[in-house]
Design a protein around this motif. Structure first.
Motif, PDB file in Angstrom:
ATOM      1  N   GLY A 118       9.600   5.816  11.611  1.00 58.79           N
ATOM      2  CA  GLY A 118       8.289   6.034  12.185  1.00 58.79           C
ATOM      3  C   GLY A 118       8.357   6.702  13.543  1.00 58.79           C
ATOM      4  N   TRP A 119       7.260   7.337  13.904  1.00 54.85           N
ATOM      5  CA  TRP A 119       7.052   7.866  15.251  1.00 54.85           C
ATOM      6  C   TRP A 119       5.802   7.187  15.807  1.00 54.85           C
ATOM      7  N   LEU A 120       5.931   6.661  16.989  1.00 53.70           N
ATOM      8  CA  LEU A 120       4.824   5.988  17.641  1.00 53.70           C
ATOM      9  C   LEU A 120       4.747   6.489  19.066  1.00 53.70           C
TER      10      LEU A 120
ATOM     11  N   GLU B  98       0.704   3.232  19.632  1.00 53.41           N
ATOM     12  CA  GLU B  98       0.005   3.525  18.383  1.00 53.41           C
ATOM     13  C   GLU B  98       0.878   4.324  17.421  1.00 53.41           C
ATOM     14  N   PHE B  99       0.560   4.166  16.158  1.00 58.58           N
ATOM     15  CA  PHE B  99       1.252   4.885  15.101  1.00 58.58           C
ATOM     16  C   PHE B  99       0.883   6.367  15.138  1.00 58.58           C
ATOM     17  N   VAL B 100       1.900   7.210  14.939  1.00 65.54           N
ATOM     18  CA  VAL B 100       1.690   8.649  14.878  1.00 65.54           C
ATOM     19  C   VAL B 100       2.026   9.181  13.488  1.00 65.54           C
ATOM     20  N   ALA B 101       3.218   8.851  13.013  1.00 69.29           N
ATOM     21  CA  ALA B 101       3.675   9.398  11.733  1.00 69.29           C
ATOM     22  C   ALA B 101       4.832   8.562  11.221  1.00 69.29           C
ATOM     23  N   ALA B 102       5.101   8.688   9.927  1.00 71.53           N
ATOM     24  CA  ALA B 102       6.239   7.990   9.333  1.00 71.53           C
ATOM     25  C   ALA B 102       6.736   8.786   8.142  1.00 71.53           C
ATOM     26  N   ALA B 103       7.991   8.545   7.779  1.00 66.06           N
ATOM     27  CA  ALA B 103       8.578   9.238   6.635  1.00 66.06           C
ATOM     28  C   ALA B 103       9.582   8.321   5.957  1.00 66.06           C
ATOM     29  N   ARG B 104       9.739   8.529   4.664  1.00 63.13           N
ATOM     30  CA  ARG B 104      10.692   7.705   3.924  1.00 63.13           C
ATOM     31  C   ARG B 104      11.128   8.433   2.671  1.00 63.13           C
ATOM     32  N   TRP B 105      12.274   8.012   2.136  1.00 68.16           N
ATOM     33  CA  TRP B 105      12.771   8.564   0.895  1.00 68.16           C
ATOM     34  C   TRP B 105      12.038   7.944  -0.282  1.00 68.16           C
ATOM     35  N   SER B 106      11.781   8.770  -1.303  1.00 65.84           N
ATOM     36  CA  SER B 106      11.193   8.293  -2.543  1.00 65.84           C
ATOM     37  C   SER B 106      12.048   8.796  -3.692  1.00 65.84           C
ATOM     38  N   GLY B 107      12.626   7.868  -4.449  1.00 59.04           N
ATOM     39  CA  GLY B 107      13.440   8.277  -5.573  1.00 59.04           C
ATOM     40  C   GLY B 107      14.755   8.889  -5.164  1.00 59.04           C
TER      41      GLY B 107
ATOM     42  N   TYR C  80       0.742  10.608   8.174  1.00 54.49           N
ATOM     43  CA  TYR C  80       0.351  10.926   9.536  1.00 54.49           C
ATOM     44  C   TYR C  80      -0.950  10.238   9.920  1.00 54.49           C
ATOM     45  N   ALA C  81      -1.064   9.892  11.180  1.00 56.26           N
ATOM     46  CA  ALA C  81      -2.328   9.403  11.705  1.00 56.26           C
ATOM     47  C   ALA C  81      -3.336  10.553  11.695  1.00 56.26           C
ATOM     48  N   ASP C  82      -4.613  10.205  11.554  1.00 53.91           N
ATOM     49  CA  ASP C  82      -5.652  11.234  11.477  1.00 53.91           C
ATOM     50  C   ASP C  82      -5.647  12.136  12.709  1.00 53.91           C
ATOM     51  N   ALA C  83      -5.317  11.589  13.850  1.00 48.29           N
ATOM     52  CA  ALA C  83      -5.377  12.354  15.098  1.00 48.29           C
ATOM     53  C   ALA C  83      -4.367  13.495  15.142  1.00 48.29           C
TER      54      ALA C  83
ATOM     55  N   ALA D 179      12.338   2.319  13.201  1.00 49.81           N
ATOM     56  CA  ALA D 179      12.731   2.177  11.805  1.00 49.81           C
ATOM     57  C   ALA D 179      12.405   0.784  11.300  1.00 49.81           C
ATOM     58  N   LYS D 180      11.968   0.754  10.063  1.00 46.79           N
ATOM     59  CA  LYS D 180      11.623  -0.513   9.416  1.00 46.79           C
ATOM     60  C   LYS D 180      12.185  -0.489   8.007  1.00 46.79           C
ATOM     61  N   CYS D 181      12.942  -1.503   7.629  1.00 43.22           N
ATOM     62  CA  CYS D 181      13.504  -1.565   6.285  1.00 43.22           C
ATOM     63  C   CYS D 181      12.387  -1.741   5.269  1.00 43.22           C
ATOM     64  N   GLY D 182      12.298  -0.852   4.308  1.00 43.49           N
ATOM     65  CA  GLY D 182      11.268  -0.952   3.298  1.00 43.49           C
ATOM     66  C   GLY D 182      10.703   0.401   2.948  1.00 43.49           C
ATOM     67  N   SER D 183       9.806   0.416   1.970  1.00 48.58           N
ATOM     68  CA  SER D 183       9.277   1.676   1.459  1.00 48.58           C
ATOM     69  C   SER D 183       7.761   1.732   1.520  1.00 48.58           C
ATOM     70  N   ASN D 184       7.194   1.088   2.517  1.00 51.22           N
ATOM     71  CA  ASN D 184       5.748   1.196   2.740  1.00 51.22           C
ATOM     72  C   ASN D 184       5.472   2.050   3.973  1.00 51.22           C
ATOM     73  N   TRP D 185       4.189   2.343   4.171  1.00 54.84           N
ATOM     74  CA  TRP D 185       3.792   3.043   5.392  1.00 54.84           C
ATOM     75  C   TRP D 185       3.418   1.998   6.427  1.00 54.84           C
ATOM     76  N   TYR D 186       4.220   1.860   7.422  1.00 55.74           N
ATOM     77  CA  TYR D 186       4.035   0.817   8.413  1.00 55.74           C
ATOM     78  C   TYR D 186       3.326   1.392   9.623  1.00 55.74           C
ATOM     79  N   SER D 187       2.043   1.109   9.742  1.00 55.54           N
ATOM     80  CA  SER D 187       1.272   1.624  10.863  1.00 55.54           C
ATOM     81  C   SER D 187       1.153   0.615  11.990  1.00 55.54           C
ATOM     82  N   ASP D 188       1.533  -0.618  11.737  1.00 57.24           N
ATOM     83  CA  ASP D 188       1.493  -1.648  12.776  1.00 57.24           C
ATOM     84  C   ASP D 188       2.800  -1.577  13.561  1.00 57.24           C
ATOM     85  N   VAL D 189       2.707  -1.310  14.840  1.00 59.42           N
ATOM     86  CA  VAL D 189       3.906  -1.107  15.647  1.00 59.42           C
ATOM     87  C   VAL D 189       4.798  -2.344  15.649  1.00 59.42           C
ATOM     88  N   LYS D 190       4.205  -3.510  15.449  1.00 61.49           N
ATOM     89  CA  LYS D 190       4.982  -4.751  15.509  1.00 61.49           C
ATOM     90  C   LYS D 190       5.920  -4.901  14.320  1.00 61.49           C
TER      91      LYS D 190
END
Length: 127
Positions: free
Chosen positions: A35-37, A46-55, A63-66, A101-112
Motif C-alpha cells: 500500500g501507499w498512504l 490516509e489511504f492512497v493506493a494499493a497493489a497485489r498479485w492475483s494468480g 486507488y483512492a478517488d482523490a 505492506a499487509k499480508c493478504g489479498s484484500n484491499w486494505y484502506s484502513d491504515v491500521k
C-alpha cells in the motif's frame, strides 16, 4: 524481518510529476498487499493506493478517488521495488508518503491494518 525503504520525494510544481520508490528487503512480500498512504500536515494518515498479485502473474491495483487517473503503481520484480508514479500533481497532494505492506489479498484502506511501514518521504507540491 521485512523492511521497506521509500525514496523519490521532493519539491515539484503543480501539474508536474514525481515517482516514488519502495524497495523491499528481508523477506518475500509476494503474498502481501503493498500500500501507499500519506499524511498531510494536521491531518490523519490516509489511504492512497494499493497493489497485489492475483494468480501469481497479474498485478492488480486500487486507488483512492482523490488520485484515481493521476497515480499509478507498477513493480520491478528484479529490483523487488514498487513504484508510485504521480502525475498532474496538486498542492493538496503535499504530504509525507509511506509505503506499507499487509499480508493478504484484500484491499486494505484502513491504515491500521498494515504491518510493515517505510520511513516516509516528503512530497511538496507548490502552486
Amino acid at each position: 524481518q521485512g523492511q521497506l525503504v521509500e525514496s523519490g520525494g521532493g519539491l515539484v510544481q503543480a501539474g508536474g510529476s514525481l515517482r516514488l520508490s519502495c524497495a523491499a528487503s528481508g523477506r518475500s512480500f509476494s503474498s502481501y498487499t503493498m500500500g501507499w498512504l500519506r499524511q498531510a500536515p494536521g491531518k490523519a494518515r490516509e489511504f492512497v493506493a494499493a497493489a497485489r498479485w492475483s494468480g501469481g502473474s497479474t498485478y492488480l491495483s486500487n486507488y483512492a478517488d482523490a488520485v484515481k487517473g493521476r497515480f499509478a503503481i507498477f513493480r520491478d520484480n528484479d529490483k523487488n521495488t514498487e513504484y508510485l508514479q504521480r502525475n498532474s500533481l496538486k498542492p493538496e497532494d503535499t504530504a509525507v508518503y509511506y509505503c506499507a505492506a499487509k499480508c493478504g489479498s484484500n484491499w486494505y484502506s484502513d491504515v491500521k491494518e498494515y504491518e510493515y511501514w517505510g520511513q516516509g518521504t516528503q512530497v511538496t507540491v507548490s502552486s
